[in-house]
Enzyme design. Structure first.
Site, PDB file in Angstrom:
ATOM      1  N   ASN A 183       9.011  -4.352   2.259  1.00 49.17           N
ATOM      2  CA  ASN A 183       8.059  -5.404   2.598  1.00 49.17           C
ATOM      3  C   ASN A 183       8.044  -6.569   1.609  1.00 49.17           C
ATOM      4  O   ASN A 183       7.510  -7.634   1.915  1.00 49.17           O
ATOM      5  CB  ASN A 183       6.641  -4.826   2.719  1.00 49.17           C
ATOM      6  CG  ASN A 183       6.230  -4.019   1.494  1.00 49.17           C
ATOM      7  OD1 ASN A 183       6.923  -3.074   1.110  1.00 49.17           O
ATOM      8  ND2 ASN A 183       5.125  -4.375   0.894  1.00 49.17           N
ATOM      9  N   GLN A 234       7.850  -3.367   8.725  1.00 46.52           N
ATOM     10  CA  GLN A 234       8.489  -4.680   8.559  1.00 46.52           C
ATOM     11  C   GLN A 234       9.749  -4.836   9.399  1.00 46.52           C
ATOM     12  O   GLN A 234      10.302  -5.933   9.485  1.00 46.52           O
ATOM     13  CB  GLN A 234       8.810  -4.921   7.086  1.00 46.52           C
ATOM     14  CG  GLN A 234       7.589  -5.055   6.191  1.00 46.52           C
ATOM     15  CD  GLN A 234       6.754  -6.283   6.486  1.00 46.52           C
ATOM     16  OE1 GLN A 234       7.197  -7.231   7.127  1.00 46.52           O
ATOM     17  NE2 GLN A 234       5.514  -6.280   6.016  1.00 46.52           N
ATOM     18  N   GLY A 252      -0.585   0.326  10.304  1.00 47.24           N
ATOM     19  CA  GLY A 252       0.518   0.960   9.607  1.00 47.24           C
ATOM     20  C   GLY A 252       0.069   1.878   8.490  1.00 47.24           C
ATOM     21  O   GLY A 252       0.671   2.943   8.261  1.00 47.24           O
ATOM     22  N   THR A 253      -0.984   1.500   7.782  1.00 49.30           N
ATOM     23  CA  THR A 253      -1.482   2.330   6.678  1.00 49.30           C
ATOM     24  C   THR A 253      -1.944   3.683   7.176  1.00 49.30           C
ATOM     25  O   THR A 253      -1.589   4.723   6.602  1.00 49.30           O
ATOM     26  CB  THR A 253      -2.613   1.609   5.932  1.00 49.30           C
ATOM     27  OG1 THR A 253      -2.070   0.485   5.217  1.00 49.30           O
ATOM     28  CG2 THR A 253      -3.313   2.535   4.951  1.00 49.30           C
ATOM     29  N   SER A 289       3.118  -1.314  13.056  1.00 49.69           N
ATOM     30  CA  SER A 289       1.836  -2.016  13.031  1.00 49.69           C
ATOM     31  C   SER A 289       1.862  -3.197  13.990  1.00 49.69           C
ATOM     32  O   SER A 289       2.882  -3.880  14.116  1.00 49.69           O
ATOM     33  CB  SER A 289       1.539  -2.515  11.611  1.00 49.69           C
ATOM     34  OG  SER A 289       0.324  -3.209  11.553  1.00 49.69           O
ATOM     35  N   HIS A 298      -0.071  -6.101  13.980  1.00 49.25           N
ATOM     36  CA  HIS A 298      -0.286  -7.487  13.527  1.00 49.25           C
ATOM     37  C   HIS A 298       0.914  -8.093  12.833  1.00 49.25           C
ATOM     38  O   HIS A 298       0.897  -9.267  12.448  1.00 49.25           O
ATOM     39  CB  HIS A 298      -1.549  -7.591  12.665  1.00 49.25           C
ATOM     40  CG  HIS A 298      -1.420  -7.049  11.278  1.00 49.25           C
ATOM     41  ND1 HIS A 298      -1.271  -7.862  10.177  1.00 49.25           N
ATOM     42  CD2 HIS A 298      -1.440  -5.785  10.803  1.00 49.25           C
ATOM     43  CE1 HIS A 298      -1.211  -7.123   9.086  1.00 49.25           C
ATOM     44  NE2 HIS A 298      -1.315  -5.855   9.441  1.00 49.25           N
ATOM     45  N   THR A 314     -12.460   7.196  20.445  1.00 46.30           N
ATOM     46  CA  THR A 314     -12.177   6.272  21.543  1.00 46.30           C
ATOM     47  C   THR A 314     -11.132   5.239  21.123  1.00 46.30           C
ATOM     48  O   THR A 314     -11.277   4.566  20.102  1.00 46.30           O
ATOM     49  CB  THR A 314     -13.458   5.546  21.981  1.00 46.30           C
ATOM     50  OG1 THR A 314     -14.429   6.515  22.367  1.00 46.30           O
ATOM     51  CG2 THR A 314     -13.182   4.612  23.154  1.00 46.30           C
ATOM     52  N   CYS A 372      -1.280  -6.233   0.675  1.00 44.21           N
ATOM     53  CA  CYS A 372      -2.152  -5.097   0.367  1.00 44.21           C
ATOM     54  C   CYS A 372      -2.363  -4.936  -1.126  1.00 44.21           C
ATOM     55  O   CYS A 372      -3.328  -4.301  -1.558  1.00 44.21           O
ATOM     56  CB  CYS A 372      -1.576  -3.812   0.958  1.00 44.21           C
ATOM     57  SG  CYS A 372      -1.529  -3.822   2.766  1.00 44.21           S
TER      58      CYS A 372
END
Length: 376
Positions: free
Chosen positions: A151, A181, A70-71, A201, A203, A239, A323
């Protein structure tokens, strides 16, 4: 017994998603850019994941670009549009409660590249309001970025309404939302949201860390941050991490948004009732918050102290954005939360794997912690 309630920081990888990652590392390990059979099979998995994510967003697969998370998706959105649009204007509008990857990229664009950044503050209800965004829009504005779900508090922002109003005022302005989120937790359709770019994102939705995606509406031009390959139409060359991407696609195919939202809503209500019955606990999350996130204050004990106390009983929550790594919350400051309350803020975040047993354990230990720690 472990009670994991920090799902806004990261989620447990689902069994099928983990199995897919393992398969792509040990059996179907080809480079999707290779022209032989191994490469073709890997490319099929890449395509399948792209289709799964596009379907979850109501987008076309060619509008999905994979990133490392996401970042990077947020950074790419802001930097890419700023560079592509700099001849048309230099004003960027963001909300004051954005993720640090938006706030800090905006600061970088202002300090190093000469862009002008306007911060829109939330009102007392924790929401960014349309009229406040519109008040900042002028002929020099090129980009507006407002997150879909906060978040830290779970506040749902009226993104569709905001972006519709922005487009009516100036259709050339590009609109971006950080949906990290929200993705997989509420129904999202990029057309209904009126977004040009959207970040997600892996995860946060029971897929491995290290993978994310950026939706870029077909007609939007964006310049890359990286160079050195043809992958992802040169928007994100290099890649592709096929194990992570394929696992992300599997996780998206496991979404049961409406069923899970009903379950989490019940858990959230149960948690609120039990937590607010504890003396010293107060609610920070606004009324319209996504039920997956619940922010409270345990007013007599600092967050870090309470977190370590809970950890001794294998109960895991957080004090805010992972974060931030313990730094004071810019979100709570923007909301006008007092330092005392902010210093004791606790973020509880749910997943489909949580049960009332997790809530019962949490409430029991918070109650005990307030009794023990407040007098230590």
């Amino acid at each position: 017994m472990e009670h994991y309630l920090d799902n806004s920081a990261t989620t447990m990888v689902s069994e099928k998603s983990a199995q897919k990652a393992f398969e792509m590392m040990t059996a179907n390990y080809g480079n999707p850019s290779s022209l032989h059979e191994k490469g073709r099979l890997a490319e099929i998995e890449l395509s399948n994941a792209r289709k799964a994510i596009a379907k979850a967003l109501g987008a076309n697969s060619e509008e999905i670009f994979f990133t490392s998370g996401g970042t990077e998706a947020n950074n790419t959105a802001l930097f890419g549009i700023a560079q592509a649009k700099k001849r048309r204007g230099n004003k960027i509008i963001i909300s004051a409660v954005e993720h640090s990857s938006i706030i800090e990229m905006a600061e970088c664009l202002e300090q190093k590249y000469g862009f002008s950044v306007s911060l829109v503050m939330p009102k007392s209800d924790g929401i960014i309001h349309t009229e406040d965004v519109l008040a900042e829009v002028d002929d020099n504005t090129i980009l507006v970025s407002v997150m879909l779900v906060n978040n830290e508090t779970g506040a749902i922002m009226p993104v569709s309404e905001i972006f519709s109003a922005v487009k009516r005022k100036n259709p050339d302005i590009v609109c971006h939302t950080d949906a990290v989120q929200a993705f997989g937790k509420m129904n999202i359709n990029v057309k209904k949201l009126n977004v040009d770019l959207l970040s997600i994102s892996a995860h946060k939705v029971h897929a491995p860390k290290g993978c994310g995606a950026l939706y870029i509406r077909k007609s939007v031009r964006i310049l890359p941050m990286h160079f050195g390959g043809e992958q992802e139409k040169k928007i994100r060359p290099g890649t592709e991490s096929i194990p992570l991407i394929a696992a992300f696609g599997v996780a998206c195919n496991e979404f049961d948004i409406n069923t899970n939202l009903l379950k989490i809503s019940e858990l959230n209500a149960y948690a609120k009732e039990k937590l607010l019955a504890i003396s010293g606990v107060s609610l920070i999350s606004p009324d319209n918050s996504l039920p997956y996130v619940l922010n409270i204050s345990a007013g007599r004990v600092r967050s870090e102290t309470m977190l370590h106390f809970l950890e001794e009983s294998e109960i895991y929550i957080s004090s805010g954005s992972a974060c931030a790594k313990g730094k004071p919350s810019h979100t709570l400051k923007a909301l006008g939360i007092s330092n005392e309350i902010a210093d004791s803020a606790l973020r509880i975040s749910f997943s489909k794997y949580n049960t009332k047993d997790d809530i019962d354990a949490l409430c029991m230990e918070i109650s005990r912690g307030l009794s023990v720690l407040a007098h230590s």
